[in-house]
Design an enzyme around this catalytic site. Structure first.
Site, PDB file in Angstrom:
ATOM      1  N   LYS A  67       0.809  -1.221   0.000  1.00  0.00           N
ATOM      2  CA  LYS A  67       0.000   0.000   0.000  1.00  0.00           C
ATOM      3  C   LYS A  67       0.842   1.272   0.000  1.00  0.00           C
ATOM      4  CE  LYS A  67      -4.401  -1.353   0.281  1.00  0.00           C
ATOM      5  NZ  LYS A  67      -5.479  -0.860  -0.611  1.00  0.00           N
ATOM      6  N   SER A 321       0.935  -9.851  -0.383  1.00  0.00           N
ATOM      7  CA  SER A 321       0.647  -8.416  -0.347  1.00  0.00           C
ATOM      8  C   SER A 321       0.902  -7.742   0.986  1.00  0.00           C
ATOM      9  CB  SER A 321      -0.807  -8.175  -0.765  1.00  0.00           C
ATOM     10  OG  SER A 321      -1.694  -8.823   0.129  1.00  0.00           O
TER      11      SER A 321
END
Length: 520
Positions: A67, A321
């Protein structure tokens, strides 16, 4: 977590061609703050699955998530005036930390709105990065509405977690690195999907450079917003979503990500929570790292895809992720991973209530590793046993065990896929013993090896009726058992002689106040 359900018009111009998207991706200044994460081989998993598996390690970023890339790229697009007014983001997880770190590096005042139910560890992480955390509401939607109100009131720029072209371009640098790091042909790339920003950016880049690479989106089966949008032809809002894979628990796919994905994603694979837990363990076994549920989502999808397509000899890459895992979730993950990988079967078995019956039952199981035994005396004629058995042969072995038990005359129910049994019943097997029957209760520890439980029962369970038994294999070197035996005063000497022959550590707990209160 869920992102705002209404999209604020993005002040950054949306690229209108593939060339413009590539320019935005290639010029994204993410490496001012983000790392070029490695693309690592997964040898154990590759051998087991007969494919070459590559792990894109976004869990190694400074905030343990990809992110940061999109958040920082979006912050860099702000004008001097916008930076002076500050920014606001709504997030209870990885996006919050990415915005907080990026804003600190650029000298921008940041407010992160989080639900009041956000774990303190995440609030502290945001504050440690220099942002101001504002807790509001009990749900994400309530926090999002408050964040929008702050943006409107204070003139702050809202940094959206995925429905923004600069964010999408920043996330796409994951694909740029992946192709540069891999030698030779990549057959498929598996990408987790929440709001869709990462998958959209990666799909644009991968399909632009090599349209033959399959882009496979992976979603939780209880939060499959992309799959729902593809079926409907437009983004749709899911009424209910599951929260276990919290990093991808989004009710509605972003509008811009959907426009980019609808003609670029080749497949959508959905997986359940148990499959995600099994994938977390797979990552640990190859890397000795622990990723969060969203971090293992793509790997879980890849495993399902390989099985359903009988794929062999492929070059497959998955994006890990993120790694913002709460420590207190590890016990749940460990327990459910056994089910997700079909390494454990759970049965409810009715056996006769008599001395030696428990031993006879265990002999039917044989030298298979028992993962759990829960039993409490209830009736004079029969007993109910909740048993977990470790599997090596998956569903076929599970069926064979049940057939073996039923052919021996035991009524056997398979609870392996029963959610209530897995989450609750296993902890509720109990109650007071029979009135007027003398019990002696003991704790035992014995080495975790095949046959240890059978030896235990052969030594103690043939003469004295076992009226309570609780055992759970926790992966430690020693198994821990709580057991009660119906022992008359005149047989105490024989019983204690059997205890001495056992060779295991034990301690009597008959007078333990907790047992007295809850088990009588």
């Amino acid at each position: 977590m869920n992102a705002p359900t209404t999209t604020v018009p993005a002040p950054v111009a949306v690229p209108t061609s593939t060339a413009e998207w590539l320019r935005a991706i290639l010029t994204a200044p993410v490496y001012d703050i983000a790392k070029r994460t490695p693309l690592e081989a997964a040898p154990r998993l590759s051998k087991r699955l007969n494919n070459t598996i590559w792990l894109k390690r976004e869990d190694l970023q400074p905030v343990f998530s990809f992110k940061l890339r999109g958040a920082y790229n979006r912050l860099c697009q702000l004008s001097t005036e916008e930076r002076a007014r500050g920014v606001v983001a709504v997030s209870a997880g990885n996006h919050a930390q990415g915005v907080a770190l990026g804003a600190r590096e650029l000298g921008i005042d940041a407010v992160i709105v989080m639900p009041a139910t956000t774990p303190q560890i995440k609030v502290s992480a945001v504050e440690a990065l220099g942002a101001r955390a504002v807790l509001h509401g009990d749900s994400y939607d309530e926090a999002a509405a408050h964040g929008y109100a702050i943006a409107e009131r204070d003139g702050r720029s809202l940094i959206h977690p995925y429905d923004d072209p600069a964010v999408i371009a920043g996330q796409a640098t994951v694909a740029m690195e992946l192709l540069a790091q891999h030698r030779g042909k990549v057959d498929a790339v598996f990408v987790p999907v929440g709001g869709g920003g990462l998958c959209a950016g990666m799909a644009v880049y991968l399909k632009s450079l090599d349209p033959s690479i399959r882009v496979i989106a992976v979603e939780p089966n209880d939060a499959a917003c992309l799959d729902a949008a593809i079926r409907a032809g437009a983004p749709v809002r899911l009424e209910q979503i599951g929260l276990f894979v919290d990093g991808c628990a989004v009710r509605q796919i972003g509008r811009l990500p959907f426009e980019l994905l609808r003609d670029r994603v080749d497949e959508v694979v959905t997986v359940d929570s148990d499959q995600v837990c099994a994938a977390i363990r797979d990552v640990f076994e190859d890397t000795r790292s622990i990723v969060e549920p969203a971090g293992a989502l793509a790997l879980a999808g890849m495993k399902r895809w390989i099985t359903e397509n009988a794929a062999e000899g492929r070059e497959l890459a998955v994006v890990l992720s993120g790694a913002n895992m709460n420590f207190d979730r590890l016990g749940h993950v460990t327990e459910r991973a056994e089910i997700g990988e079909q390494h454990e079967a759970l049965f409810g078995v009715t056996i006769p209530e008599r001395a030696g019956a428990f031993l006879d039952f265990c002999r039917r199981i044989g030298r298979r590793a028992v993962t759990e035994f829960n039993y409490r005396y209830q009736r004079a004629d029969q007993a109910q046993v909740y048993v977990g058995i470790k599997l090596k042969g998956g569903a076929a072995e599970r069926m064979a065990i049940r057939q073996t038990l039923e052919s021996a005359g035991y009524h056997t129910a398979d609870y392996t896929e029963n959610e209530v049994a897995r989450l609750h019943v296993r902890h509720l097997v109990g109650g007071p013993g029979a009135v007027g029957v003398r019990e002696r209760c003991f704790r035992f520890e014995f080495p975790e090896r095949p046959g240890a439980l059978l030896h235990f029962l052969e030594t103690l369970g043939s003469e004295h009726n076992i009226s309570l038994f609780h055992y759970r294999n926790h992966g430690a070197a020693y198994g821990r058992v709580l057991a009660a035996f119906q022992v008359s005063p005149d047989s105490d000497v024989r019983f204690e002689a059997a205890l001495s022959r056992l060779g295991f550590w034990y301690r009597e707990e008959t007078d333990n106040p907790a047992l007295q209160q809850f088990l009588g």
